[in-house]
Design a protein around this motif. Structure first.
Motif, short mmCIF file in Angstrom:
data_model
loop_
_atom_site.label_atom_id
_atom_site.label_comp_id
_atom_site.label_asym_id
_atom_site.label_seq_id
_atom_site.Cartn_x
_atom_site.Cartn_y
_atom_site.Cartn_z
N PRO A 44 0.80 -1.23 0.00
CA PRO A 44 0.00 0.00 0.00
C PRO A 44 0.83 1.28 0.00
N GLU A 45 2.08 1.20 0.46
CA GLU A 45 2.91 2.41 0.45
C GLU A 45 3.42 2.75 -0.95
N ARG A 46 3.15 1.89 -1.91
CA ARG A 46 3.56 2.13 -3.30
C ARG A 46 2.37 2.59 -4.16
N VAL A 47 1.16 2.42 -3.66
CA VAL A 47 -0.04 2.83 -4.38
C VAL A 47 -0.55 4.12 -3.74
N PHE A 48 -0.58 5.18 -4.53
CA PHE A 48 -0.92 6.50 -4.00
C PHE A 48 -2.34 6.89 -4.39
N HIS A 125 9.06 2.80 -7.92
CA HIS A 125 7.96 3.24 -8.77
C HIS A 125 6.72 3.36 -7.91
N ILE A 126 5.77 4.16 -8.38
CA ILE A 126 4.52 4.34 -7.66
C ILE A 126 3.35 4.18 -8.63
N TYR A 127 2.20 3.87 -8.06
CA TYR A 127 0.97 3.74 -8.83
C TYR A 127 0.07 4.92 -8.48
N LEU A 128 -0.51 5.51 -9.52
CA LEU A 128 -1.46 6.60 -9.35
C LEU A 128 -2.66 6.31 -10.24
N ASN A 129 -3.81 6.80 -9.84
CA ASN A 129 -5.00 6.55 -10.63
C ASN A 129 -4.84 7.12 -12.03
N GLY A 130 -5.36 6.38 -12.99
CA GLY A 130 -5.22 6.76 -14.39
C GLY A 130 -6.42 7.44 -15.00
N CYS A 138 1.63 3.19 -13.50
CA CYS A 138 2.85 2.97 -12.75
C CYS A 138 3.96 3.79 -13.40
N LEU A 139 4.65 4.58 -12.58
CA LEU A 139 5.74 5.39 -13.10
C LEU A 139 6.72 5.72 -12.00
N ALA A 140 7.87 6.23 -12.38
CA ALA A 140 8.89 6.62 -11.41
C ALA A 140 8.39 7.85 -10.65
N PRO A 141 8.65 7.91 -9.34
CA PRO A 141 8.16 9.04 -8.55
C PRO A 141 8.66 10.39 -9.08
N ASP A 142 9.92 10.46 -9.49
CA ASP A 142 10.43 11.75 -9.97
C ASP A 142 9.74 12.17 -11.26
N GLN A 143 9.30 11.21 -12.06
CA GLN A 143 8.57 11.52 -13.29
C GLN A 143 7.17 12.05 -12.97
#
Length: 157
Positions: A44-48, A125-130, A138-143
């Motif tokens: 869950p700490e990787r899914v934002f 990498h992190i997951y954000l709603n699309g 899924c993408l790199a946090p800095d991106q």
């Protein structure tokens, strides 16, 4: 379900690398972000989650891990503001152009300020709603930070 949304188009246009991940969205889930993490098999700490807020009366996005809550005072301070509060769901949908449970920070109707919790930087990498329920990017946090022009700060409780 369409794999192309305003969010995916915005990232593609910005030249940001990402992958699309579909999962079975459960509208009855008590915590949508945690349900997404479980369905994706990710911690869950990787899914934002993207939370629409009002900061000193102006819209902003708080982007925090699914397992965390926003500390509103810290969030307001990150934007040099005095107060922050959650936006009403109907207003969040109207402003973002997305349905609650599918709100993406990318490709919103109008660009708004965003703050990503600093814990994102500890992840590969992190997951954000699309932009749709059941669709994660899924993408790199800095991106993600670059694509949003986001502020990075400790904003969780």
């Amino acid at each position: 379900m369409a794999k192309e949304t305003r969010a995916t188009r915005a990232l593609s246009k910005a030249g940001i690398a990402f992958t699309v991940h579909l999962y079975d969205y459960d509208p009855a889930a008590a915590h949508i972000g945690l349900q997404a993490a479980e369905a994706l098999g990710e911690p869950p700490e990787r899914v934002f989650k993207t939370l629409m807020t009002l900061v000193d009366g102006k819209p902003a996005c708080a982007i925090v891990p699914a397992s965390s809550e926003v500390a509103m005072k810290k969030f307001a301070a990150a934007l040099s503001a005095k107060s922050a509060a959650m936006m009403k769901p109907a207003n969040a949908e109207r402003l973002s152009g997305y349905k609650v449970g599918g709100i993406s920070p990318f490709g919103q109707m109008k660009p708004i300020r965003a703050v990503i919790d600093e814990s994102a930087l500890a992840q590969p990498h992190i997951y954000l709603n699309g932009g749709q329920r059941g669709l994660q990017l899924c993408l790199a946090p800095d991106q993600a930070i670059a694509a949003l022009g986001a502020t990075v700060a400790a904003i969780t409780a």
